[in-house]
Design a protein around this motif. Structure first.
Motif, PDB file in Angstrom:
ATOM      1  N   HIS A 263       0.825  -1.280   0.070  1.00 56.47           N
ATOM      2  CA  HIS A 263      -0.064   0.010   0.079  1.00 56.47           C
ATOM      3  C   HIS A 263       0.862   1.456   0.013  1.00 56.47           C
ATOM      4  CE1 HIS A 263      -3.535  -2.117   0.343  1.00 56.47           C
ATOM      5  NE2 HIS A 263      -3.615  -2.363   1.651  1.00 56.47           N
ATOM      6  N   VAL A 264       1.785   1.152   0.861  1.00 57.12           N
ATOM      7  CA  VAL A 264       2.599   2.557   1.124  1.00 57.12           C
ATOM      8  C   VAL A 264       3.598   2.633  -0.140  1.00 57.12           C
ATOM      9  CG1 VAL A 264       4.505   3.392   2.347  1.00 57.12           C
ATOM     10  CG2 VAL A 264       2.895   2.346   3.585  1.00 57.12           C
ATOM     11  N   LEU A 265       4.265   1.648  -0.567  1.00 59.40           N
ATOM     12  CA  LEU A 265       5.082   1.962  -1.758  1.00 59.40           C
ATOM     13  C   LEU A 265       4.442   1.941  -2.865  1.00 59.40           C
ATOM     14  CD1 LEU A 265       7.625  -1.040  -0.564  1.00 59.40           C
ATOM     15  CD2 LEU A 265       7.839   1.507  -0.115  1.00 59.40           C
ATOM     16  N   ARG A 266       3.187   1.601  -3.240  1.00 56.01           N
ATOM     17  CA  ARG A 266       2.480   1.925  -4.579  1.00 56.01           C
ATOM     18  C   ARG A 266       1.761   3.017  -4.666  1.00 56.01           C
ATOM     19  NH1 ARG A 266       0.497  -4.008  -5.791  1.00 56.01           N
ATOM     20  NH2 ARG A 266       2.381  -5.103  -6.016  1.00 56.01           N
ATOM     21  N   ASP A 267       1.586   4.080  -3.603  1.00 56.62           N
ATOM     22  CA  ASP A 267       1.100   5.367  -3.476  1.00 56.62           C
ATOM     23  C   ASP A 267       2.071   6.229  -3.385  1.00 56.62           C
ATOM     24  OD1 ASP A 267      -0.637   7.440  -3.289  1.00 56.62           O
ATOM     25  OD2 ASP A 267      -1.363   6.915  -1.482  1.00 56.62           O
ATOM     26  N   ARG A 268       2.183   7.181  -4.766  1.00 53.13           N
ATOM     27  CA  ARG A 268       3.169   8.236  -4.652  1.00 53.13           C
ATOM     28  C   ARG A 268       3.064   9.108  -3.638  1.00 53.13           C
ATOM     29  NH1 ARG A 268       2.853   8.750 -10.709  1.00 53.13           N
ATOM     30  NH2 ARG A 268       4.152   7.142 -11.210  1.00 53.13           N
ATOM     31  N   ARG A 269       1.779   9.624  -3.278  1.00 51.01           N
ATOM     32  CA  ARG A 269       1.697  10.685  -2.430  1.00 51.01           C
ATOM     33  C   ARG A 269       2.238  10.240  -1.036  1.00 51.01           C
ATOM     34  NH1 ARG A 269      -4.459  12.412  -3.069  1.00 51.01           N
ATOM     35  NH2 ARG A 269      -4.627  10.165  -3.587  1.00 51.01           N
ATOM     36  N   THR A 270       1.797   9.115  -0.518  1.00 52.48           N
ATOM     37  CA  THR A 270       2.227   8.513   0.709  1.00 52.48           C
ATOM     38  C   THR A 270       3.627   8.551   0.648  1.00 52.48           C
ATOM     39  OG1 THR A 270       0.440   7.097   0.624  1.00 52.48           O
ATOM     40  CG2 THR A 270       1.701   6.600   2.294  1.00 52.48           C
TER      41      THR A 270
ATOM     42  N   LEU B 214       5.881  10.565   3.148  1.00 51.37           N
ATOM     43  CA  LEU B 214       6.979   9.732   4.171  1.00 51.37           C
ATOM     44  C   LEU B 214       8.444  10.265   3.973  1.00 51.37           C
ATOM     45  CD1 LEU B 214       6.000   6.071   3.921  1.00 51.37           C
ATOM     46  CD2 LEU B 214       6.107   7.417   5.903  1.00 51.37           C
ATOM     47  N   PHE B 215       8.842  10.686   2.705  1.00 45.92           N
ATOM     48  CA  PHE B 215      10.285  10.529   2.653  1.00 45.92           C
ATOM     49  C   PHE B 215      10.893  12.027   2.363  1.00 45.92           C
ATOM     50  CE2 PHE B 215       9.842   5.937   2.608  1.00 45.92           C
ATOM     51  CZ  PHE B 215      10.401   5.563   3.549  1.00 45.92           C
ATOM     52  N   GLY B 216       9.753  12.616   1.549  1.00 38.82           N
ATOM     53  CA  GLY B 216      10.206  13.934   1.011  1.00 38.82           C
ATOM     54  C   GLY B 216       9.803  14.851   2.125  1.00 38.82           C
ATOM     55  N   MET B 217       9.024  14.951   3.038  1.00 41.33           N
ATOM     56  CA  MET B 217       8.943  15.855   3.950  1.00 41.33           C
ATOM     57  C   MET B 217      10.106  15.954   4.956  1.00 41.33           C
ATOM     58  SD  MET B 217       5.256  16.848   5.322  1.00 41.33           S
ATOM     59  CE  MET B 217       5.100  15.371   5.993  1.00 41.33           C
ATOM     60  N   PRO B 218      10.433  14.941   5.701  1.00 39.53           N
ATOM     61  CA  PRO B 218      11.318  15.101   6.418  1.00 39.53           C
ATOM     62  C   PRO B 218      12.953  16.011   5.862  1.00 39.53           C
ATOM     63  CG  PRO B 218      10.774  12.641   6.437  1.00 39.53           C
ATOM     64  CD  PRO B 218       9.781  13.612   5.391  1.00 39.53           C
ATOM     65  N   LEU B 219      12.986  15.377   4.841  1.00 42.29           N
ATOM     66  CA  LEU B 219      14.176  15.908   4.087  1.00 42.29           C
ATOM     67  C   LEU B 219      13.746  17.619   3.973  1.00 42.29           C
ATOM     68  CD1 LEU B 219      14.929  13.675   1.179  1.00 42.29           C
ATOM     69  CD2 LEU B 219      16.357  14.049   3.425  1.00 42.29           C
ATOM     70  N   ALA B 220      12.660  17.804   3.234  1.00 38.88           N
ATOM     71  CA  ALA B 220      12.383  19.448   2.963  1.00 38.88           C
ATOM     72  C   ALA B 220      12.420  20.113   4.448  1.00 38.88           C
ATOM     73  CB  ALA B 220      11.008  19.446   2.314  1.00 38.88           C
TER      74      ALA B 220
END
Lengths: 321, 369
Positions: free
Chosen positions: B14-21, B25-31
């Motif tokens: 579920h998580v890996l197939r949803d681009r938004r999720t 998950l990973f874009g926000m911490p970096l930003a």
């Protein structure tokens, strides 16, 4: 094929009935909405039983109570001898349930969905493949496709496979053919017939009256109440009056004029005909009267044919009387 | 067990197939790590300080009374030696300490220049610079008064300023723990809540319930993937802060990760509790955002110093788990404290977790509705 569950806590009284429903009622919103009102029926082992009724009749509520998802307000019911309230765990492990809405994982492929549900029920796809084989071969060419991208008919076939994979004793199918094209609907009922021959008890609900004749026995249900439980043939045979199909060139005017023919006569549009049902006069007397009446009104191309009723006619009859 | 593994696997799909999720998950911490460098400056009032007056003469007393009269400072305690002062800093009781040397007045009036030591807790660099500049200006006022209007200052007081814990006044130490709390709140609370409620909304929960798999296991197997993903996030943030922001971790990595795991579990129980109480994904998201994320930003002490808030708000801040996590992470990362320095905060987090766990267990339903 029939599973014997003599050791089960709730099966002290072993009956022939696979499902026994005793005066169950269910209300929502603190009693404001009566979804199921004092419903009783039984389903025999190996039977294909249909709950027939329009949307909002309470079919899904009955399914959810029998699959232990909802508690009845009053009344009792058993499935395979297990009480739906106290022995819910045994019921959950032994029945197959296909909810009205497509309830599989849209982002998982056909294969992944099937394997997930097999594992969930402590079994494998290989172990019970013979049960789903002739359904699964139809969707197998697309097994890598995500469930969300399937057509309505294929979705239902997949859902049926997932509900069957653990070899359930009873299969609950809540409106499996709603929103499915006529060809797929026909196929689906053929599949149900084959499953029945393998000894699986099937309870199915549908708003389509034409599917009722495919069941062994049906319960006609309206506004939470059961109107009649019998075989489709018996229900049709119990129709008290002679029914006529009426047609004329100007159908629009015919619909408007027929209610003025006689107050005791009930008429409604049915396909390309108007069905006319007389309560007081039967036989050719009515037919001749009707033709004379329509002639006098100036209708052209009058057809009045005596017909045997369908389940839908029986249903309408029960609603109006 | 096989069922459990299959369930966890499904959850990862579920998580890996949803681009938004994936992005959340990973874009926000970096930003966030990169954006939050520009932290807000705040005016500081009633900062608690300690005074170590070794001189105890007229000049030192005059200066102390001026500092208290300014309204910016509140003398928490008079300390008698350096180790006591150190303890006060570590426990967070004081933000700043002033040390008058022996013979302060003597130096000032006879040698015409005296020294004064100002030590600030720079783990919060904004507060530290503000406080030291306040002190400096009070000292300058006092000098000007002594000069009596003369152009050349006859008596000079030289403040020797020391920034504790974070001598280069990097902003990172302050916001890295804050971003960690924020990201974990978002991932663990919101994503868990949404993923469970989604099963209810799409109707798959009905199918899951009508199976031999125990409903409590459904919930638990939902929590495992998010625990793992959150730990990946924690590691990403820590590695970024060490290698990108050049902020070394003073304390123990093991303790830091253990405490992070505890906080993730706290968040997961909160997420599960929300999912039990809500029926739609939107409501679950709204509650997670308004009820969890907002208090985290406001009351963790990361954006706005809690000491400056009115008392009722300070009391509210005590029930925000992120506040305790923020203190713990700052203590380990920046001050290098061991478990003995943070056991109280850890205990509070454990209590909050247990409270919501029991509450979830009680309100959990094995049927629909």
């Amino acid at each position: 094929m029939v599973e014997h569950s003599a050791s089960g806590a709730g099966s002290s009284k072993k009956s022939l009935n696979m499902i026994a429903v005793n005066h169950i009622s269910k209300t929502y919103n603190g009693g404001a909405v009566k979804a199921v009102n004092d419903v009783s029926f039984t389903v025999d082992r190996g039977e294909l039983f249909g709950l027939i009724g329009p949307d909002g009749a309470g079919k899904s509520s009955i399914f959810r109570m029998l699959t232990t998802l909802l508690l009845p307000d009053s009344g009792t019911a058993t499935v395979n001898g297990y009480n739906i309230v106290t022995n819910y765990q045994q019921i959950r492990s032994s029945v197959g349930y296909m909810p009205g809405r497509f309830s599989l994982y849209q982002d998982l492929s056909i294969e992944e969905n099937l394997h997930f549900f097999a594992t969930l029920f402590n079994t494998t796809v290989e172990e019970n493949y013979h049960l789903i084989a002739d359904i699964y071969v139809q969707i197998a060419p697309f097994k890598k496709r995500r469930a969300g991208k399937l057509s309505g008919g294929m979705k239902q076939k997949l859902a049926l496979c997932c509900a069957l994979i653990h070899k359930p004793t009873v299969l609950f199918l809540d409106e499996p053919t709603t929103g499915v094209d006529p060809v797929s609907r026909k196929e689906f009922w053929e599949m149900l017939g084959r499953l029945k021959r393998q000894g699986i008890t099937i309870v199915v609900s549908t708003p389509y009256m034409d599917e009722a004749s495919l069941c062994d026995r049906i319960a006609l249900i309206q506004q939470g109440k059961i109107l009649s439980v019998d075989t489709p043939q018996q229900i049709i045979a119990a129709y008290p009056d002679q029914l006529y199909a009426v047609k004329a060139a100007d159908m629009l005017r015919l619909v408007q004029i027929l209610p003025t023919f006689r107050p005791s006569v009930n008429s409604y549009l049915f396909g390309e005909y108007i069905h006319v049902d007389a309560l007081d006069i039967n036989g050719d007397g009515l037919k001749d009267d009707l033709i004379r009446f329509l002639d006098a009104e100036g209708f052209k191309g009058i057809e009045v044919i005596p017909i045997s009723p369908t389940i839908e006619d029986c249903f309408i009859k029960m609603l109006t009387s | 067990m096989e069922q459990f593994i299959a369930f966890v696997k499904k959850e990862f799909y579920h998580v890996l197939r949803d681009r938004r999720t994936l992005f959340i998950l990973f874009g926000m911490p970096l930003a966030q790590i990169l954006i939050f460098g520009f932290a807000l400056t705040n005016e500081v009032k009633n900062a608690r300080i300690a005074v170590f007056d070794q001189a105890k003469d007229e000049a030192s007393q005059q200066l102390i009374s001026r500092i208290t009269a300014s309204g910016y400072f509140e003398i928490q305690e008079d300390v008698m030696d350096n180790s006591l002062m150190e303890d006060a800093f570590k426990s967070g009781k004081i933000k700043l300490a002033i040390i008058f040397p022996r013979h302060f007045e003597n130096d000032l009036f006879h040698q015409h220049h005296a020294q004064i030591q100002v030590i600030a807790d720079a783990s919060d660099p904004n507060t530290a610079t503000t406080l030291t500049s306040y002190i400096s200006s009070i000292i300058q006022d006092y000098q000007a008064e002594l000069a009596g209007g003369a152009a050349v200052m006859p008596y000079q007081i030289i403040p020797e300023i020391r920034m504790l814990y974070n001598p280069q006044l990097k902003g990172a130490p302050n916001f890295v723990p804050g971003v960690m709390a924020l990201v974990l709140m978002l991932v663990s609370v919101m994503m868990t809540a949404i993923s469970i409620v989604r099963e209810k909304e799409t109707g798959t929960m009905e199918v899951l319930l009508v199976s031999p798999f125990k409903p409590t296991w459904v919930i638990l197997s939902k929590a495992v993937p998010y625990l793992i993903l959150s730990l990946v996030n924690v590691l990403t943030i820590l590695l970024m802060s060490v290698y990108v922001l050049d902020l070394p971790i003073a304390g123990s990595w093991v303790l830091l990760l253990a405490e992070s795991t505890l906080f993730i579990i706290t968040c997961l129980t909160l997420g599960i509790f929300i999912s039990i109480k809500t029926k739609s994904q939107q409501v679950a998201m709204l509650i997670s955002l308004m009820g969890m994320l907002l208090p985290t930003i406001m009351f963790s002490g990361f954006m706005f110093p809690i000491e400056n808030m009115p008392l009722p708000l300070q009391l509210i801040s005590n029930v925000v788990p992120a506040k305790w996590f923020y203190i713990i992470i700052k203590s380990i990362m920046i001050k290098g404290l061991g478990f003995e320095g943070i056991w109280k905060e850890t205990l509070i987090l454990i209590m909050i977790t247990l409270f919501f766990f029991l509450l979830s267990l009680r309100s959990f339903k094995i049927r629909l509705e």
